[in-house]
Write a protein that holds these residues in place. Structure first.
Motif, PDB file in Angstrom:
ATOM      1  N   LEU A 159      15.064  18.114  -9.107  1.00 27.15           N
ATOM      2  CA  LEU A 159      14.562  16.806  -9.911  1.00 27.15           C
ATOM      3  C   LEU A 159      15.677  16.767 -10.974  1.00 27.15           C
ATOM      4  CD1 LEU A 159      10.844  18.067 -10.263  1.00 27.15           C
ATOM      5  CD2 LEU A 159      11.592  16.008  -9.014  1.00 27.15           C
ATOM      6  N   GLY A 160      16.764  17.470 -11.317  1.00 29.97           N
ATOM      7  CA  GLY A 160      17.543  16.931 -12.298  1.00 29.97           C
ATOM      8  C   GLY A 160      16.861  17.333 -13.829  1.00 29.97           C
ATOM      9  N   GLU A 161      17.372  16.651 -14.757  1.00 28.85           N
ATOM     10  CA  GLU A 161      17.132  17.028 -15.958  1.00 28.85           C
ATOM     11  C   GLU A 161      15.754  16.374 -16.390  1.00 28.85           C
ATOM     12  OE1 GLU A 161      18.783  18.009 -19.097  1.00 28.85           O
ATOM     13  OE2 GLU A 161      20.207  18.906 -17.053  1.00 28.85           O
ATOM     14  N   PRO A 162      14.863  17.070 -17.119  1.00 28.54           N
ATOM     15  CA  PRO A 162      13.301  16.610 -17.420  1.00 28.54           C
ATOM     16  C   PRO A 162      13.458  15.674 -18.659  1.00 28.54           C
ATOM     17  CG  PRO A 162      13.664  18.710 -18.227  1.00 28.54           C
ATOM     18  CD  PRO A 162      15.045  18.460 -17.456  1.00 28.54           C
ATOM     19  N   GLU A 163      12.641  14.768 -18.663  1.00 24.07           N
ATOM     20  CA  GLU A 163      12.247  14.212 -19.889  1.00 24.07           C
ATOM     21  C   GLU A 163      11.685  14.871 -21.038  1.00 24.07           C
ATOM     22  OE1 GLU A 163      10.362   9.989 -21.443  1.00 24.07           O
ATOM     23  OE2 GLU A 163       8.945  11.435 -20.296  1.00 24.07           O
ATOM     24  N   LYS A 164      10.767  15.617 -20.533  1.00 22.42           N
ATOM     25  CA  LYS A 164       9.930  16.616 -21.593  1.00 22.42           C
ATOM     26  C   LYS A 164       9.790  17.907 -20.988  1.00 22.42           C
ATOM     27  CE  LYS A 164       7.036  12.849 -23.554  1.00 22.42           C
ATOM     28  NZ  LYS A 164       5.857  12.537 -23.319  1.00 22.42           N
ATOM     29  N   LEU A 165       9.678  18.888 -21.854  1.00 17.91           N
ATOM     30  CA  LEU A 165       9.218  20.073 -21.491  1.00 17.91           C
ATOM     31  C   LEU A 165       8.124  20.458 -22.467  1.00 17.91           C
ATOM     32  CD1 LEU A 165      11.504  23.294 -20.528  1.00 17.91           C
ATOM     33  CD2 LEU A 165       9.488  23.722 -22.047  1.00 17.91           C
ATOM     34  N   LEU A 166       6.991  20.807 -21.703  1.00 15.99           N
ATOM     35  CA  LEU A 166       5.727  21.219 -22.741  1.00 15.99           C
ATOM     36  C   LEU A 166       5.534  22.632 -22.332  1.00 15.99           C
ATOM     37  CD1 LEU A 166       3.367  17.983 -21.540  1.00 15.99           C
ATOM     38  CD2 LEU A 166       4.781  18.244 -23.621  1.00 15.99           C
ATOM     39  N   GLY A 167       5.622  23.576 -23.280  1.00 21.66           N
ATOM     40  CA  GLY A 167       5.686  24.875 -22.874  1.00 21.66           C
ATOM     41  C   GLY A 167       4.673  25.867 -23.698  1.00 21.66           C
ATOM     42  N   TYR A 168       4.676  26.988 -23.259  1.00 20.90           N
ATOM     43  CA  TYR A 168       3.990  28.024 -24.270  1.00 20.90           C
ATOM     44  C   TYR A 168       4.546  29.464 -23.967  1.00 20.90           C
ATOM     45  CZ  TYR A 168       0.272  30.990 -25.658  1.00 20.90           C
ATOM     46  OH  TYR A 168      -0.385  32.265 -26.482  1.00 20.90           O
ATOM     47  N   GLY A 169       4.586  30.058 -25.127  1.00 15.15           N
ATOM     48  CA  GLY A 169       5.276  31.543 -24.800  1.00 15.15           C
ATOM     49  C   GLY A 169       4.434  32.638 -25.441  1.00 15.15           C
ATOM     50  N   SER A 170       4.626  34.005 -25.234  1.00 18.59           N
ATOM     51  CA  SER A 170       3.894  34.842 -26.236  1.00 18.59           C
ATOM     52  C   SER A 170       4.933  35.688 -26.209  1.00 18.59           C
ATOM     53  CB  SER A 170       2.615  35.370 -25.583  1.00 18.59           C
ATOM     54  OG  SER A 170       2.881  35.950 -24.015  1.00 18.59           O
ATOM     55  N   TYR A 171       4.811  36.809 -27.274  1.00 22.74           N
ATOM     56  CA  TYR A 171       5.752  37.740 -27.525  1.00 22.74           C
ATOM     57  C   TYR A 171       5.519  39.201 -27.491  1.00 22.74           C
ATOM     58  CZ  TYR A 171       7.412  33.426 -29.888  1.00 22.74           C
ATOM     59  OH  TYR A 171       7.952  32.248 -30.101  1.00 22.74           O
ATOM     60  N   ALA A 172       6.564  39.779 -27.423  1.00 20.17           N
ATOM     61  CA  ALA A 172       6.374  41.370 -27.168  1.00 20.17           C
ATOM     62  C   ALA A 172       6.364  41.790 -28.616  1.00 20.17           C
ATOM     63  CB  ALA A 172       7.712  41.714 -26.178  1.00 20.17           C
TER      64      ALA A 172
END
Lengths: 250, 250
Positions: A196-209
């Motif tokens: 898909l190539g380069e995205p317009e947006k990245l909507l993300g979520y992370g959690s931490y060790a």
């Protein structure tokens, strides 16, 4: 290149860690293409042991000496994540082509600086994401690009495992640029990028060790419609906390 | 309930569309539990045809008459999405239990109003998401809740198909509350909800069909760590634009 065989490339290995060993062992399978020229480590004793185990011609107790070796055409950089930038810069400035173990660097700015340096000097620079050169992935890319399946509307990739090592391991150590995204996330993101190539947006979520590094991250990537393809989306997951499928689905 | 058998429930069907037909045909498979009491449509002729085809006792040319029928204990509402709220309200106010085809309503506020009404009158109200009662899903839920697989860290669900019908079809018609999320999205979201409950955040992306309804939507849902479970994520995809796997993975 050697005088006897201009197709032979002189390889230098920077670092003597696990991934460098795997790379060195694989290089030895290509005697017609690769000359095992030199290995460099911060510890001379480690470089010597590595050179003797994998059959390299010379061993150096510093990265600078490795970068200065005139028999080295390309340096493979297999050190810890946050050393990649400095070592790649050193080698590019010495006029060497560079193959950097992923992640290329630990920040956008560092990556841009390396790309600029390599461009200025007309030197080869590549991130060692082996999956992109995997024959199965290449075939899949070819099929999708041929259009016979229609346009790509969604790519889903997950990659991860339940890491049960010590908190001092580089994967969990912020000082060594640990974390799921830098170690694993590059695979899903490259996988999506292939289709898909380069995205317009990245909507993300992370959690931490407990050590503060990211240990679990999921995101939705978005690709608005253009003249050449309809709108598309991607879901990526990388985690050091769960055994998830290693899968890329287009 | 009928005098002869207090376990028998008198069913009324509101609407005579496709999904109402499927529901009516299934009800007829439960002669010990279900009395096919009445069907109501805005058109008396449709109600009569439906009653005679599926074996209902009475047919009404209005929803109000159906709601007033004292032999009806529960009304199944199978009308178009944006009619659900008004019809469910009518039936609850008439003292009937209500099973509403998904989506329950087309807005949060409408859903909250129905829940409040049902609570005030102590009446049964349920959204007809059949997958939650599917024996396979129930078994999967039971296994996951037993904890034998460890805590849930990620749920991935995709559901969709390449819709090739006319632009005037209810799926694409904004006037009939069409769109991928209202028609398909409830399944992935309910699927995730079964295993992870209510998310903290939903980060999503959608694109639109020519008629203005959403036709493709992907989202990441997030669940921060609590005392009882570690942080988790979910990826959902629903689309009217591509044939994607119908899959729920925990």
């Amino acid at each position: 290149m050697t005088a006897e065989n201009p197709r032979q490339v002189g390889w230098g290995i920077l670092s003597t860690g696990h991934i460098a060993s795997v790379f060195a062992a694989d290089l030895a399978l290509l005697p017609d293409e690769a000359v095992l020229a030199a290995v460099g480590s911060r510890a001379a004793s480690k470089a010597e042991a590595f050179a003797s185990e994998y059959g390299f011609d010379r061993a150096y107790g510093s990265y600078a000496e490795l970068a200065a070796d005139e028999n080295v055409d390309v340096v493979y950089i297999g050190s810890v994540h946050n050393d990649h930038f400095g070592s790649a810069k050193l080698c590019l400035e010495a006029g060497k082509a560079v193959l950097v173990e992923k992640p290329l660097t630990v920040s956008d700015a560092e990556a841009a600086e390396l790309v600029r340096l390599a461009g200025d000097r007309n030197l080869f620079l590549m991130e060692a994401v082996w999956t992109r050169t995997n024959p199965l992935i290449r075939k899949a890319t070819e099929i999708v690009r041929s259009g016979e399946l229609g346009p790509v509307r969604h790519v889903a990739v997950s990659f991860g495992f339940a890491f049960d090592g010590d908190e001092s391991h580089r994967l969990l150590d912020p000082e060594q640029a640990g974390g799921a995204i830098l170690d694993l996330g590059v695979y899903p993101v490259h996988g999506v990028n292939l289709f898909l190539g380069e995205p317009e947006k990245l909507l993300g979520y992370g959690s931490y060790a407990g050590t503060g590094v990211d240990s679990h991250a999921a995101a939705t990537l978005t690709y608005p419609a253009t003249n050449s393809h309809p709108a598309a989306t991607a879901s990526v997951l990388c985690t050091l906390e769960a055994n998830v499928p290693t899968r890329l689905e287009v």
